[in-house]
Write a protein that holds these residues in place. Structure first.
Motif, mmCIF file in Angstrom:
data_model
loop_
_atom_site.group_PDB
_atom_site.id
_atom_site.type_symbol
_atom_site.label_atom_id
_atom_site.label_comp_id
_atom_site.label_asym_id
_atom_site.label_seq_id
_atom_site.Cartn_x
_atom_site.Cartn_y
_atom_site.Cartn_z
ATOM 1 N N VAL A 24 21.458 -55.860 60.206
ATOM 2 C CA VAL A 24 21.196 -55.838 61.650
ATOM 3 C C VAL A 24 19.953 -54.988 61.884
ATOM 4 O O VAL A 24 19.586 -54.169 61.043
ATOM 5 N N TRP A 25 19.334 -55.195 63.026
ATOM 6 C CA TRP A 25 18.112 -54.447 63.321
ATOM 7 C C TRP A 25 17.905 -54.364 64.829
ATOM 8 O O TRP A 25 18.506 -55.099 65.607
ATOM 9 N N TYR A 26 17.037 -53.429 65.204
ATOM 10 C CA TYR A 26 16.596 -53.345 66.592
ATOM 11 C C TYR A 26 15.380 -54.241 66.768
ATOM 12 O O TYR A 26 14.384 -54.105 66.052
ATOM 13 N N THR A 27 15.460 -55.158 67.727
ATOM 14 C CA THR A 27 14.324 -56.021 68.004
ATOM 15 C C THR A 27 13.335 -55.305 68.922
ATOM 16 O O THR A 27 13.678 -54.357 69.618
ATOM 17 N N ARG A 28 12.096 -55.777 68.900
ATOM 18 C CA ARG A 28 11.127 -55.290 69.885
ATOM 19 C C ARG A 28 11.528 -55.853 71.241
ATOM 20 O O ARG A 28 11.750 -57.050 71.387
ATOM 21 N N SER A 29 11.659 -54.976 72.234
ATOM 22 C CA SER A 29 12.175 -55.420 73.526
ATOM 23 C C SER A 29 11.496 -54.674 74.659
ATOM 24 O O SER A 29 11.359 -53.445 74.619
ATOM 25 N N ASP A 30 11.101 -55.424 75.685
ATOM 26 C CA ASP A 30 10.554 -54.790 76.890
ATOM 27 C C ASP A 30 11.628 -53.986 77.609
ATOM 28 O O ASP A 30 11.334 -53.004 78.285
ATOM 29 N N ASN A 51 24.571 -52.766 70.631
ATOM 30 C CA ASN A 51 25.974 -52.807 70.228
ATOM 31 C C ASN A 51 26.129 -53.307 68.793
ATOM 32 O O ASN A 51 26.942 -52.789 68.024
ATOM 33 N N ALA A 52 25.343 -54.316 68.430
ATOM 34 C CA ALA A 52 25.425 -54.857 67.077
ATOM 35 C C ALA A 52 24.994 -53.823 66.039
ATOM 36 O O ALA A 52 25.659 -53.638 65.004
ATOM 37 N N VAL A 53 23.878 -53.142 66.307
ATOM 38 C CA VAL A 53 23.387 -52.115 65.385
ATOM 39 C C VAL A 53 24.421 -51.009 65.226
ATOM 40 O O VAL A 53 24.760 -50.596 64.103
ATOM 41 N N ASN A 54 24.948 -50.534 66.336
ATOM 42 C CA ASN A 54 25.868 -49.401 66.269
ATOM 43 C C ASN A 54 27.224 -49.790 65.708
ATOM 44 O O ASN A 54 27.887 -48.979 65.067
ATOM 45 N N ASP A 55 27.649 -51.018 65.932
ATOM 46 C CA ASP A 55 28.871 -51.511 65.300
ATOM 47 C C ASP A 55 28.722 -51.484 63.779
ATOM 48 O O ASP A 55 29.631 -51.068 63.050
ATOM 49 N N ALA A 56 27.541 -51.893 63.290
ATOM 50 C CA ALA A 56 27.287 -51.863 61.852
ATOM 51 C C ALA A 56 27.211 -50.431 61.329
ATOM 52 O O ALA A 56 27.696 -50.133 60.225
ATOM 53 N N LEU A 57 26.618 -49.531 62.111
ATOM 54 C CA LEU A 57 26.536 -48.128 61.688
ATOM 55 C C LEU A 57 27.926 -47.496 61.627
ATOM 56 O O LEU A 57 28.221 -46.711 60.709
ATOM 57 N N VAL A 58 28.786 -47.823 62.586
ATOM 58 C CA VAL A 58 30.159 -47.308 62.557
ATOM 59 C C VAL A 58 30.859 -47.738 61.276
ATOM 60 O O VAL A 58 31.583 -46.956 60.642
ATOM 61 N N GLN A 59 30.638 -48.981 60.863
ATOM 62 C CA GLN A 59 31.265 -49.459 59.626
ATOM 63 C C GLN A 59 30.754 -48.685 58.412
ATOM 64 O O GLN A 59 31.482 -48.508 57.429
ATOM 65 N N LYS A 60 29.514 -48.245 58.465
ATOM 66 C CA LYS A 60 28.967 -47.423 57.376
ATOM 67 C C LYS A 60 29.585 -46.028 57.378
ATOM 68 O O LYS A 60 29.932 -45.488 56.328
ATOM 69 N N VAL A 61 29.691 -45.433 58.569
ATOM 70 C CA VAL A 61 30.101 -44.037 58.684
ATOM 71 C C VAL A 61 31.619 -43.880 58.647
ATOM 72 O O VAL A 61 32.148 -42.958 58.016
#
Length: 443
Positions: free
Chosen positions: A375-381, A414-424
């Motif tokens: 997962v990643w953070y996209t470039r977003s306005d 939400n997607a990025v942080n959901d993946a980070l929670v699974q790591k931590v």
């Protein structure tokens, strides 16, 4: 001694910038921090329940917050959401896990966001993570800003917090390295360390702000490394341990109910502030002795990283230098435990329309599937618009013309942080946001 024109340049710019009203938007945000409210439907989503259940509990539990009425909509603040979570989480009739506070036998978790290069979205990634686990899991969070520029602090501070004031304690004070000329650490007990944490408008989130004297810490650690036997790489690790031993969790969820089963508001408020379940450290984009301490203290290290070729060269330098430091430390202290959790490179500011960025992620993931996130953070306005107001996407109130982009970016966060929670926290229930993101983009 003559300093020439440079000294005059600095003095003139200091005078000019002192007169320019650069604080207008920042001060407005500090007065309206966490102004966003959530509908009953949104609260149900955060707690993974349905609205009929919440409506029933609101009628049964006297402590259930009233919220505010906006038209026919009933809305709630983050503080009210945390209270609702505690009410249903402490209900002995409902065995599902709503509140994920650590137990008395669990040490505090430490997650460090670090990178060699600035401009990778590191501070915002750290702020999003802290706010996400607070909103979605009810975790009490301690945020440590290890950057003299205090960037992440701006996402949590309000007008009550003495940010940028010279007397406000920082990480250097917490570590006991706030005096540049000192030849030994300033030892503080658990109570003194706890007093350094500042409250924030977010329920259960505390902050040790960034500030200029963090640079004093590097000077102090350098001189100590030359003249004493202080292990200058583990000062923060030891300070956190001292703090945690005196300020660990004392209250269990069951304790929030009296003998008559009634929810105890006073007990809840005491428990909300008695400790934190995770410490999130936002590093300065460098690898100084202070920043090395943030890495050594961490259970999990997240490296937010843009995917351009030159930027990846800085990642190579960063991990190489860390490797050399760790080799030295392990040779000096073989039994030290460093980074026992999962670690990851988090791609950020990815231009999905440009296949160069996504191809780079794919190439890195193939070579290191455990280390590089899918997962990643996209470039977003949308996030640029929120950042203009010193707000994360979780508290940004977009105008009508920007609501669609803000909604899309919140899904991304939400997607990025959901993946980070699974790591931590591999044992915590997943929300499914990361799974959806991966299914939409990976084949």
């Amino acid at each position: 001694m003559a300093y020439g024109q440079f000294e005059q340049f600095i003095r003139n710019m200091s005078r000019v910038m002192g007169a320019v009203n650069t604080k207008l938007q920042r001060d407005l945000t500090l007065r309206t921090r966490v102004a966003r409210r959530f509908s009953m439907v949104e609260v149900a989503g955060l707690l993974s329940v349905d609205t009929t259940y919440l409506t029933r509990i609101s009628n049964e539990e006297p402590a259930f917050p009233e919220g505010e009425k906006r038209g026919r909509e009933r809305t709630f603040s983050p503080s009210e959401i945390m209270l609702i979570r505690a009410i249903i989480g402490s209900n002995p009739a409902d065995k599902r896990p709503y509140m994920h506070w650590r137990t008395k036998d669990q040490p505090v978790k430490v997650v460090t966001f670090g990178a060699q290069k600035g401009g990778t979205g590191k501070s915002l990634s750290a702020a999003h993570f802290a706010q996400y686990v607070n909103l979605h899991y009810g975790l009490r969070v301690g945020v440590i800003d290890a950057d003299p520029q205090a960037t992440v602090s701006l996402y949590f501070a309000d007008e009550k917090l003495p940010l940028f004031e010279p007397d406000t304690p920082t990480l250097a004070d917490f570590m006991g390295v706030d005096e540049p000329g000192a030849d030994k650490l300033t030892n503080r007990d658990a109570a003194a360390l706890d007093a350094i944490w500042q409250g924030t408008p977010w329920p259960g989130i505390k902050l040790i702000p960034g500030g200029a004297n963090i640079q004093n810490g590097d000077i102090s650690l350098f001189f100590m490394s030359q003249s004493t036997q202080v292990p200058v790489y583990r000062v923060l690790k030891d300070a956190i341990k001292t703090w945690d031993e005196g300020n660990g969790p004392k209250t269990a969820l069951d304790d929030l109910r009296g003998d008559n089963g009634k929810f105890d508001i006073a007990k809840y408020e005491e428990a909300l502030g008695e400790t934190v379940d995770v410490i999130v450290i936002d590093q300065q984009p460098s690898l100084t002795l202070m920043q090395l301490n943030g890495l050594v203290a961490a259970d999990n290290v997240i490296i937010p990283q843009t995917m351009k070729g030159f930027d990846l060269a800085t990642l190579a330098t960063y991990v190489s230098n860390i490797g050399e430091y760790l080799e030295f430390i392990m040779g000096f202290e073989a039994d030290i435990e460093i980074g026992k959790g999962e670690h990851a490179v988090l791609p950020t500011i990815v231009q999905e329309q440009n296949s160069q960025d996504t191809d780079q992620i794919l190439d890195l993931y193939r070579k290191a599937p455990r280390e590089v996130m899918q997962v990643w953070y996209t470039r977003s306005d949308a996030i640029a618009n929120a950042a203009e107001e010193y707000k994360s996407i979780y508290e940004y109130l977009p105008p009508k013309t920007r609501r669609a982009s803000a909604k899309a970016f919140m899904a991304n966060a939400n997607a990025v942080n959901d993946a980070l929670v699974q790591k931590v926290w591999p044992d915590l229930p997943t929300k499914g946001f990361a799974k959806t993101f991966i299914e939409e983009r990976w084949s």
